[in-house]
Design a protein around this motif. Structure first.
Motif, short mmCIF file in Angstrom:
data_model
loop_
_atom_site.label_atom_id
_atom_site.label_comp_id
_atom_site.label_asym_id
_atom_site.label_seq_id
_atom_site.Cartn_x
_atom_site.Cartn_y
_atom_site.Cartn_z
N LEU A 135 0.76 -1.10 -0.08
CA LEU A 135 0.21 -0.02 -0.01
C LEU A 135 0.88 1.36 -0.09
CD1 LEU A 135 -2.89 1.47 0.23
CD2 LEU A 135 -2.58 1.18 2.74
N ALA A 136 0.71 2.01 -1.04
CA ALA A 136 1.53 3.49 -1.01
C ALA A 136 1.29 4.33 0.00
CB ALA A 136 1.42 4.13 -2.45
N LEU A 137 2.04 4.96 0.49
CA LEU A 137 1.94 6.04 1.57
C LEU A 137 2.76 7.14 1.23
CD1 LEU A 137 1.83 3.38 4.80
CD2 LEU A 137 -0.28 4.57 3.68
N LYS A 138 2.19 8.21 1.49
CA LYS A 138 2.99 9.52 1.06
C LYS A 138 2.14 10.70 1.93
CE LYS A 138 5.22 12.28 -2.27
NZ LYS A 138 6.70 12.19 -1.62
N GLY A 139 2.71 11.31 2.68
CA GLY A 139 2.19 12.67 3.29
C GLY A 139 2.99 13.16 4.48
N SER A 140 2.42 14.30 4.79
CA SER A 140 3.18 15.12 6.11
C SER A 140 2.07 15.88 6.81
CB SER A 140 4.41 15.85 5.72
OG SER A 140 3.41 16.83 4.70
N GLY A 141 2.44 15.91 8.14
CA GLY A 141 1.20 16.50 9.00
C GLY A 141 1.06 16.08 10.32
N ASP A 142 0.07 15.94 11.00
CA ASP A 142 -0.15 15.42 12.47
C ASP A 142 -0.40 13.98 12.14
OD1 ASP A 142 -0.16 17.91 13.44
OD2 ASP A 142 -2.06 18.19 13.26
N LEU A 184 -4.18 -1.60 17.81
CA LEU A 184 -3.25 -0.50 17.18
C LEU A 184 -4.24 0.46 16.46
CD1 LEU A 184 -0.49 0.73 16.94
CD2 LEU A 184 -0.26 -0.49 14.62
N HIS A 185 -4.40 1.89 16.92
CA HIS A 185 -5.05 2.71 16.11
C HIS A 185 -4.02 3.86 15.42
CE1 HIS A 185 -8.56 1.40 18.27
NE2 HIS A 185 -7.84 1.32 19.36
N ILE A 186 -4.38 3.92 14.25
CA ILE A 186 -3.30 4.79 13.50
C ILE A 186 -4.34 5.96 12.80
CG2 ILE A 186 -1.47 4.95 11.82
CD1 ILE A 186 -1.41 1.96 12.18
N HIS A 187 -3.78 7.12 12.88
CA HIS A 187 -4.48 8.24 11.91
C HIS A 187 -3.46 9.32 11.52
CE1 HIS A 187 -7.59 10.72 10.45
NE2 HIS A 187 -6.91 11.85 10.76
N PHE A 188 -3.08 9.33 10.46
CA PHE A 188 -2.02 10.21 9.65
C PHE A 188 -3.28 11.43 9.01
CE2 PHE A 188 0.52 6.50 9.45
CZ PHE A 188 1.79 6.87 10.05
N ASP A 189 -2.95 12.47 9.49
CA ASP A 189 -3.64 13.70 8.76
C ASP A 189 -2.75 14.03 7.46
OD1 ASP A 189 -5.51 14.23 10.69
OD2 ASP A 189 -4.47 15.60 11.71
N ASN A 190 -3.41 14.87 6.34
CA ASN A 190 -2.86 15.23 5.23
C ASN A 190 -2.05 14.18 4.37
OD1 ASN A 190 -2.50 17.61 3.66
ND2 ASN A 190 -0.54 17.70 4.27
N LEU A 191 -2.78 13.23 4.29
CA LEU A 191 -1.95 12.05 3.52
C LEU A 191 -2.44 12.47 1.87
CD1 LEU A 191 -2.93 8.71 5.10
CD2 LEU A 191 -0.46 9.54 4.72
N PHE A 192 -1.55 12.22 1.13
CA PHE A 192 -1.65 12.35 -0.47
C PHE A 192 -2.10 13.80 -0.70
CE2 PHE A 192 -2.84 7.79 0.77
CZ PHE A 192 -1.96 7.33 0.25
#
Length: 247
Positions: A135-142, A184-192
């Motif tokens: 699974l492609a993953l790319k981003g930056s943020g909280d 496990l809970h995961i949350h990335f803001d501002n992906l893609f």
């Protein structure tokens, strides 16, 4: 990988190996355990459990930071297929750690420790690029990463080395690390670049398939845990002679 971001902090993350200085006795909140005493194992476990509430408040004399929360400048992980940088991290819940088992084998120079936390939460700023499970993953943020009921186990090998007038404990690299958690809970803001629908789908996938995510990154987790744990324990051990640890 996510567990790696937790485990090494429980032992008191420092900025690196502590330089040698004047020998120090154990902190007053840790009980000295006589190595020949019949209750040595029980004493060590009791001392560790009793001292933990003081340790989590920090102790500059022994280069131990405050755990409420534990603040970390940055952590970098490179699994080969994924690069992740997390900065300005706050780690919550480490002050609730409970040492479940502690065995110090002075004859064979081994330490076995198991501990448990009800919940560990990591908050910070991330930069990420790569893949997990194709699974492609790319981003930056909280970022918010939460571990529910994590259990961590270490089997640590050490040797005793001479420095000046004292002997000191030195942890080796060939250690065993195991870990588990209930969720496990995961949350990335501002992906893609802010693509909300794609980000929502990706976060949902990571949370649904969290077991395979952890399994896929397990070798990196264990290597990272071991490397930093060795550094931390050896740093602490430069402060207190072996004879003072186990009279």
């Amino acid at each position: 990988m996510w567990t790696a971001l937790i485990v090494f902090f429980v032992f008191g993350l420092t900025s690196g190996i502590v330089s040698a200085s004047e020998p120090k006795n154990l902190p007053s909140y840790l009980t000295t355990c006589k190595k020949d005493a019949p209750d040595f194992d029980a004493c060590c476990l009791s001392s560790a459990r009793a001292g933990l509430p003081n340790l989590v408040n920090g102790d500059k004399k022994y280069n131990i930071p405050n755990f409420k929360p534990l603040k970390v400048d940055k952590v970098e992980v490179n699994s080969g297929t994924l690069k992740l940088l997390i900065e300005d991290m706050d780690l919550w819940g480490l002050d609730q750690a409970d040492i479940k088992h502690l065995k110090i084998d002075l004859k064979n120079n081994k330490v076995k420790i198991d501990f448990h936390c009800p919940q560990i939460k990591i908050l910070g700023k991330y930069q990420m690029d790569g893949k997990i499970n194709l699974l492609a993953l790319k981003g930056s943020g909280d970022v918010n990463i939460t571990l529910e009921q994590p259990d961590i186990s270490f089997s640590i090998n050490f040797k005793v080395v001479k420095r000046g007038d004292y002997d000191y404990m030195q942890v080796q690299d060939d250690n065993e690390v195991n870990f588990s958690m209930q969720k496990l809970h995961i949350h990335f803001d501002n992906l893609f670049n802010g693509n909300e629908q794609l980000a929502k789908t990706t976060n949902e996938f990571l949370n649904k398939e969290w077991k395979s995510v952890v399994e896929d990154l397990s070798p990196t987790v264990k290597t990272t845990i071991n490397t930093i744990t060795v550094s931390i324990i050896n740093g602490f051990a430069t402060k207190i002679p072996y004879q003072f640890l186990f009279p």
